[in-house]
Design a protein around this motif. Sequence first.
Motif, PDB file in Angstrom:
ATOM      1  N   LEU B  61       0.842  -1.189   0.000  1.00 22.60           N
ATOM      2  CA  LEU B  61       0.000   0.000   0.000  1.00 22.60           C
ATOM      3  C   LEU B  61       0.882   1.246   0.000  1.00 22.60           C
ATOM      4  CD1 LEU B  61      -3.049  -0.546   2.350  1.00 22.60           C
ATOM      5  CD2 LEU B  61      -3.026  -0.036  -0.080  1.00 22.60           C
ATOM      6  N   LEU B  62       1.776   1.325  -0.972  1.00 26.69           N
ATOM      7  CA  LEU B  62       2.666   2.479  -1.052  1.00 26.69           C
ATOM      8  C   LEU B  62       2.101   3.465  -2.066  1.00 26.69           C
ATOM      9  CD1 LEU B  62       5.983   0.486  -1.077  1.00 26.69           C
ATOM     10  CD2 LEU B  62       5.159   1.945   0.769  1.00 26.69           C
ATOM     11  N   PRO B  63       2.438   4.748  -1.948  1.00 30.08           N
ATOM     12  CA  PRO B  63       1.982   5.716  -2.942  1.00 30.08           C
ATOM     13  C   PRO B  63       2.500   5.353  -4.332  1.00 30.08           C
ATOM     14  CG  PRO B  63       3.110   6.819  -1.117  1.00 30.08           C
ATOM     15  CD  PRO B  63       3.216   5.368  -0.875  1.00 30.08           C
ATOM     16  N   ALA B  64       1.870   5.910  -5.346  1.00 29.82           N
ATOM     17  CA  ALA B  64       2.224   5.549  -6.716  1.00 29.82           C
ATOM     18  C   ALA B  64       3.672   5.914  -7.047  1.00 29.82           C
ATOM     19  CB  ALA B  64       1.283   6.260  -7.677  1.00 29.82           C
ATOM     20  N   SER B  65       4.228   6.885  -6.299  1.00 31.27           N
ATOM     21  CA  SER B  65       5.584   7.320  -6.610  1.00 31.27           C
ATOM     22  C   SER B  65       6.642   6.409  -5.984  1.00 31.27           C
ATOM     23  CB  SER B  65       5.787   8.746  -6.107  1.00 31.27           C
ATOM     24  OG  SER B  65       5.529   8.819  -4.728  1.00 31.27           O
ATOM     25  N   ALA B  66       6.209   5.410  -5.237  1.00 28.20           N
ATOM     26  CA  ALA B  66       7.176   4.554  -4.546  1.00 28.20           C
ATOM     27  C   ALA B  66       7.499   3.315  -5.372  1.00 28.20           C
ATOM     28  CB  ALA B  66       6.609   4.125  -3.191  1.00 28.20           C
TER      29      ALA B  66
END
Lengths: 331, 343, 374
Positions: B61-66
Motif C-alpha cells: 500500500l505504497l503511494p504511486a511514486s514509490a
Amino acid sequence: MLRFILQRAIGMVVTMFFVSIMVFVIMELPPGDYADRYAFRKFSGTGVVVTEEDIESIRKQFGLDRPAWERYLTWIWGIVTRFDFGPSFAFETSVTDVIGERVGLTLVLLVATLLLTYLLSIPIGIYAAVRRQSLADYGLTVVSYLGLAIPNFMLALILLYIGVTYFDTTVGGLFSPEFEKAPWSWAKFRDLLAHLFVPAVVLAWSATALQLQTVRATMSDELHKPYVDAARARGLGEAKVILKYPARLAINPVVSTIGFDINRIFSELPIVALVLGLPELGELLLRSFLDLDMYVAGAILLMLTFVIVFMNFVSDIVLALLDPRIRLEGG
Amino acid sequence: MSAAAAALLRVRDLTVDFRTDEGWVRAVEEVGFDLRPGRTLGLVGESGSGKSVSTRALVRLLPASARIAPGSSMRFRLRSGEEMEIAALSPRDRRLRRLRGGEIALIFQEPMAAFSPVYTIGHQMCEALFAHPEAVGGRLSRAEARERAVEMLARVGIANPALRFDQYPFELSGGMRQRAMIALALITRPQLLIADEPTTALDVTLQAQILDLMQELRAEFGMAMIFITHDMAVIAQIADEVAVMYLGRIVESGPAREVLRRPKHPYTQALLRALPRPEAGRRRLVPVPGDIPSPRERPAGCPFHPRCAHRLPGRCDRALPPVVEVGDGHRVACVLFAEEGGR
Amino acid sequence: MAEERGGLGAEELRYYTASQWQLIWWRFRRHRGALVGAWVLLVLAFMGAFAPFIAPYSGTARDRDYVYGPPQIPRFWDENGFSLRPFVYGVKTERDPVTLRKIARVDRDQRRYLRFFVEGEPYRLFGLIPMRVRLFGVEEGKIHLFGTDELGRDLFSRLMFATGTSLSIGVLGVLIAEFLALVIGGIAGYFGGWIDYGIQRLTEVVRVVPVIPLYMGLAAAFPPEWSNVQVYFAMTLVLGLVGWPTLARRVRSHLLAQRREDYVLAAELAGARPAWVIRRHLLPSFTSYIIVDVVISFPYMVLSETALSFIGLGLRPPTISWGILLQEAQNVRAIEQAPWLFIPAVFVIVAVLAFTVLGDGLRDAADPYAVSRR
C-alpha cells in the motif's frame, strides 16, 4: 430530518419574498409607466391623439395610480393565488398565455443541459484525478480554461458558422419547420430531442468546464485520505475502492452547486436563445426587456429565480441524504 | 536460525525508493527481520525513519511514486501453509487482495480519518467480512455478518454494540473509534496485525486501555503483531522483539528486554535517555540532539553520525558500519562494536 | 554536504529575509503562463490606450469602395515582382450583375505601399493631445488589415477602439464592485449579528437571481435619451452593483477566517492593539488577496459587458466595444459572407484567457501554502 426540511423550506420562502421585491423594483425602474407605454403602443401611428386624460384613465384602469406597495401586493397576490402574472401589452393578452408552452420547453432544455453537464463532468473529472497527468487530465485543464474564455454565445456562433459553411444546415431552433406549429405528437417530440443537442451542448459548455475542475479537485483531495488506504487494506478491489469511497464524496460539491449551475445556464439562456433562435423563456425575456414589456419580464425573472431557489432547496436535502454528517449534526 | 524456519514473515533487504522532483529518494534501505506467529515486533524511530513505509510495503500500500527495489524479499506464510513472496506480486495481483485484510490487517493512527464518514461502522466492518470468504469460513449472509460484527464490537469492549453497528464514525468518541477500528481489523482473524501508532492520537488513560486490549486480543487470537511507535515506553509494555530504525535503516534489533536493558547503539541509548523513568528520580530528560535529516540529504557512512556523541571521525562518515551480533539475537550496526564481535 | 547544513548560503539568506511582496514576486516569476498572460494584457491595454494612434482611421469612417471587404494582408511579392516595402492591392467596388449587391473587386495591378507614421485625420490622444500622425497607413486609398463591415468601416481600427472601451469598462466595473464589496463585506464582518445577517440575506438574494437577466433588467432601464457617456458610466455602475455580492461574501469569509487564525490570537495575546493587528497582520494578507480577487473577477466583467452589448442592452453604437462588434457577427448571413467579423471574438477569448492564467499565477504566488499544496 423533518425539522431540517422545514427550516430550508422557510428559508426558501423568505428568499423568494425578497427576490419578488427586487424583481418588482426592476419592473418599476424603466422611465415612464405601463400606462404611457400602453398608450404609445396602442395608438402610435394610428393618428389618434392621446391626451394626458386618456393616459390617466388607463392608469386608473390598471390601478397604476395607487402607491407602489399596494401595487406590489396586488401583483404578488395574483401570482400566488391565481397564477396570474399580470397583463402583457406586446401580445395584448395575459402574461400566463404568452409564457405558456415556453415554460415546458425551457425546463426540457434545462434538464437536457444538466444531464449532459453531469454525465460528462463527473466521470471524466474522477478519471482525470485518478490518472493524474494522463491525456484526460491535460485535456481537462485545457477545456476548463477554454470553458471560461469562450462564452457560450460565442460557441453558439462558432457552431452556427461550422454548420453553415461545412454542413450547409442551420443548427438553430428547437423544431423543424414542419413541426413548429403542429400539435404535440410522438414525431414532434423526437424532432425536439434531435434539436436539443446543439443548444444543450452550448449551454452545458461552461458549466461542464467548471464542474470538471471541481470534481477533479475534490477527488484529488479525497483520494489521498487515509480512509481510501484503509478500504484497500480491507482487501477491496481497486475499482470498488475508488467508486465507493472517494468518488462518493467527490459528488457532494456537484450536488451542492446545482443551483449555481442552473443560475449560469439561465444566465446564458437569453443570449444563446437569440443566436440559436430558441423559442423559450430566455428569448422572450430578452424581447420583453427590449420592448419594456415589464410584466412579462418580471414574470420570467421570477420563474427562473424560483427554479434556482427551489433547486437549492432540493440540493440541500439531497446533500443531507448523501452525507450523514449534515443529516445528523447540522439538522 | 532454527527460529527463522518457523517464521510467519521473513523480510530481507527491503529497500523502498520514492520518485521526487529531485530524483529518487531512498526511504527504506536493506531492512530485514523475522516474525514468528504470536510474537510482537516493535518498530521504533522518529518520524521519517521509514517505519511506516516498510510496513506499508508488506501489504503493497505504497503511494504511486514509490518503488520496491529489486532484491527486496518479503516471504509470508499463508494460512494454507503456502509461502508467498510479497515483493514479487504485481500491484494488480488478485492474491494481494486476499492478503490485505484476510492475512494481514492494518490499524491506523487516526481512526476518524481511517473510517469513511459516509458509511456506518457496521457497513465498513461487514465489507471486510464479505471481501474475505476464505478467511471467515465461506460466504456470509447479511444477518450472519451483522451478528459477527456486533460480537466483535462487544469483544473489543464497546458497550451497546448493536447500536454502534448502525452509527457513523463521527458519532463515536475517540477511544471508541479506535476500538471499532481494532474490531474491523480483527474481524477476519488475520495472521498478522500491523498497528501504525494506534495510540498516538489518544490521551494517556485511553492509550493504556487500548494497549492492554491489544495485548489481550493478540494472545487470544494467536496472531503476530508489528507495532509501530516512536515511544520506547510503549515498546517496553507490548513488544517481544524490537527494531530501532533511523533514516530507513535498522540500527539495532533484538529481544525487547535485552535491547531496553542494554542498548548498544548510541541512537537507541539517546532515545532511552529521552524517556522519563520512575527509578531515575529527578534525573533530567535528555533529548536526542539535532534533527533527523531529510532522506534526500542522507549523510555518507553511518546515517546517525552527524548527531552521534561517540562518532569516530574518518570512520563513521566513510562507510556503513557492519551489523554485529552482540548477544542472543541482539544485533547492532555500529563501528563501536565491530571489533569485539567481528563479522 | 554535512558541513554546509549548519550555515545558510547567500541564496537561502536572501530567501529567508525577503519581504512578503518579494516572495510573491519570485513565486510569480516562476509561473510562465502567468507572465505570458501579463504581457498579453499589457499589449492589449497599450492598444486600447493608444487606439487613435494605432488605428489608421476613426471608428466610424466609411470606405465606400470596400464594403464587406475581406482582410488585406500586406505582402512583399506577387507575380509582378518583389518589393521591399510591403503593399496591399487596390480595390474597386462593382455591382454584382446577378444579385445587384456591391462587391469589392481586387485590382492586382495596383499596389498600395504601406508606410509608417503617416499623416491621417486629426485626433486627440487620451482625449487631450491633438495629433495627426498615425502608426501606419498607405499612400493612396485605404488599408483594411482585418477587412470591413457592411458599412465599409475598418474593422482593425474599430477593434482598437473597442479594446479600449471594453477593458476600461471592465476595470471600472471591477473597482466599483470591489469597493462596494470591501465596504459592505467589511461592515458585515466587523459588526456581525443582525447587520451581518441582513447583509448576508441581501447578498444571497442578489446572487440567486440569474446574473445576465439581472444585468438586462437594470440595463433596460437606461432612458433612450441618455448620451453614450452616460450609458458607459451607467454600465460600469450596473456591473459593479451586480458584481459585489460574490466578492463581498469572499471578503467577509476571508476576514472571519483570518481573525480566527492562531497568529492573530498570538499577536493579541502578546498585547498588540487592534489597530496594530489590523495593520500588521490582517491587511498584508488581505491586500494580496484582494488583488488576486480583482484579477480573477475581471474576465467576468468583460464577458458580461460583451454579452450585454451583444444582445443590444448594453452600450449603444456609435460607442464601439467588443460586444458591439460581435453584434455584427450575430446572424448566419453575416457569418457566411464575412467570417472576418469573428476576429473580435479572438480578442475576447485571448483577453479572458490571459486574465485567467494571470489570476491563477497571482493566486498561487500570493498563497504562502501554495507550494505544499501542489
